[in-house]
Scaffold this active site. Sequence first.
Site, mmCIF file in Angstrom:
data_model
loop_
_atom_site.group_PDB
_atom_site.id
_atom_site.type_symbol
_atom_site.label_atom_id
_atom_site.label_comp_id
_atom_site.label_asym_id
_atom_site.label_seq_id
_atom_site.Cartn_x
_atom_site.Cartn_y
_atom_site.Cartn_z
ATOM 1 N N HIS A 40 0.803 -1.221 0.000
ATOM 2 C CA HIS A 40 0.000 0.000 0.000
ATOM 3 C C HIS A 40 0.836 1.271 0.000
ATOM 4 C CE1 HIS A 40 0.964 -0.948 4.144
ATOM 5 N NE2 HIS A 40 0.758 0.306 4.453
ATOM 6 N N CYS A 41 2.176 1.164 0.021
ATOM 7 C CA CYS A 41 3.002 2.371 0.128
ATOM 8 C C CYS A 41 4.084 2.487 -0.933
ATOM 9 C CB CYS A 41 3.651 2.443 1.516
ATOM 10 S SG CYS A 41 2.533 2.998 2.816
ATOM 11 N N ILE A 42 5.027 1.557 -0.947
ATOM 12 C CA ILE A 42 6.232 1.720 -1.757
ATOM 13 C C ILE A 42 5.947 1.891 -3.251
ATOM 14 C CG2 ILE A 42 8.444 0.669 -2.407
ATOM 15 C CD1 ILE A 42 8.550 -0.568 0.371
ATOM 16 N N LEU A 83 3.259 3.140 -4.563
ATOM 17 C CA LEU A 83 2.343 4.260 -4.793
ATOM 18 C C LEU A 83 2.951 5.617 -4.473
ATOM 19 C CD1 LEU A 83 0.486 1.735 -4.738
ATOM 20 C CD2 LEU A 83 -1.213 3.120 -3.538
ATOM 21 N N ASP A 84 3.745 5.687 -3.422
ATOM 22 C CA ASP A 84 4.221 6.977 -2.928
ATOM 23 C C ASP A 84 5.001 7.799 -3.947
ATOM 24 O OD1 ASP A 84 3.001 6.118 -0.693
ATOM 25 O OD2 ASP A 84 4.754 6.116 0.607
#
Length: 435
Positions: free
Chosen positions: A271-273, A275-276
Site C-alpha cells: 500500500h506504500c512503496i 504508490l508513494d
Amino acid sequence: MQTLLEKIKTKTACLGVIGLGYIGLPLAVENAKAGFKTIGFDIQKKKVDLLNQGSNYIGDVANEDLKKIVKSGLFKATSDYSEVASCDSVCICVPTPLDEHQQPDISYVKKSAESLVPYMHKNMLVVLESTTYPGTTEELVKPILEKSGLVCGKDFYLAFSPERVDPGNSVYKIKNTPKIVGGCTPESTDIAAAMYEMVLDASVYKVSSPAVAEMEKILENIYRNINIGLVNELAILCDKMHISIWEVIDAAKTKPYGFQAFYPGPGLGGHCIPLDPYYLSWKAREYGFHTSMIEASMMINDKMPEYCVDRVGRILNKFKKAMNGSKVLVIGVAYKQDIDDCRESPSIKLIRELIKVGAEVSFYDPNIKSFNDKNLAMTGLNELTPEEIENSDIVVIATAHSNVDYELVQRHAKAVFDTKNVMKNISPRDNIEVL
C-alpha cells in the site's frame, strides 16, 4: 473542565480511529490496550460486526487482544459517525490508492474529513495517518474541518503522523516503532505527541509541520523504491552478463559500512512503496519540478513483471515449449512473504502478463485462497501436491513464503523460475533458474 492534554495524561480521553484496515485496526487495538476508551469507525458493516464479536481479520492483531478489549468495553466498532461527537481525538487511517490514470486518489481522506464536520467540537484533536503528498493536511483536510465553524489552532488541533506499519514484521509493530508527528501549530504537535507517548513504547519525534511529516513518509518509501529499482536493473544486466546478482549482493553486504542490501524481484507491491513515488511526482509538477531519478526507478520496477514473463518464455523455449498454452503454476500472490495481503501485488501483475501471452495460469498461496483484483478473479489451489507441480510446464516462485515445501517443488517440477532466490540452499538445481 479538564483540558485535552490532561484527559490524555489521565487516560480519560476517548480516542477514535477512522478506517479499520491494516493500519487503523492495529492502532485502535493499541489505544484500547493502553487503557483508552476507543471507538473504531468503518463504512463496511461486515468488518464492524466481526470486530464487535471479537473476531479478527488482520494478521498483525492478536486474536486474544481483540477479544479482551471488546469484552472489557474499551473498544467497540461502529458505522455511525455521529459517535465522533464523543471522541476527544480522531485518527484518520484510510486508503490512499492511485486511480486508473496513476493519479492520487484522496477521496477516502476527503470523505473521512467531511464525515467529521457535523460532529466536530472544541478542543478536539484530528490526526491524519494516511500516506499522501506533502500539503494534504493543511491544504485539503484543514479547510474541510474548518467548515464546522471551528478554527484550527484556536478551537481544535490538527496534525499529521505517518503510519509505519510493516505487515508481517515479527520485530517491529506499531507499539515499538518510533512515531513522527507534525502539527499545524506547536500545540497541535505537542498534544498529538502526548497521545502517542501514552499509547506506544517507542519514542515520538516532533517535526515543525505536517508537510515535513508527510514528506518524511514519502522519503522512507522512495528510498526503498529507488534502491530496489537499482538492484532490479542490475539483475537484468547481470542476467545478460551471466553473473548472479544474488551472489554479488551477498558479497557487497560484507562491507560493514556504506552499503545496505536490497534485493530484486518481480516488482513492488503493498500500500506504500509502489504508490508513494506517484504521489510525490504528481505534487512536484505543481512546482514545475521533474522527479527524474524517482520516475526512472518507478519505470524499472513497473516493468519487472513483464521482464519476468520474458524470462519464463526463455526457460520454456529450452524445452521447445511455446508460452501460449503452457501451464504455469505461480507460487505466492501476497505482495511480500508470510502475509495475507495482495494489494498492488507484483505476483498478480505477473499473472496478468502471463495470461496476456496465452499461458494457462494457476496459483498456490498458503495464506491467500482467492483474490479479486481489478476484474481479475482467481481461486488458488487448496494444496500444493506433487501432481499439481508435475502437471505444470513451469513453476514460478513470486513470493518467498516460509511455509512452502520448496524441496517438494524441486523434486517434481519440470522447471522452476525462482524470482526471490528462496530456493538458494536446495539441491540438485538442474531444474532451477533464478532471477
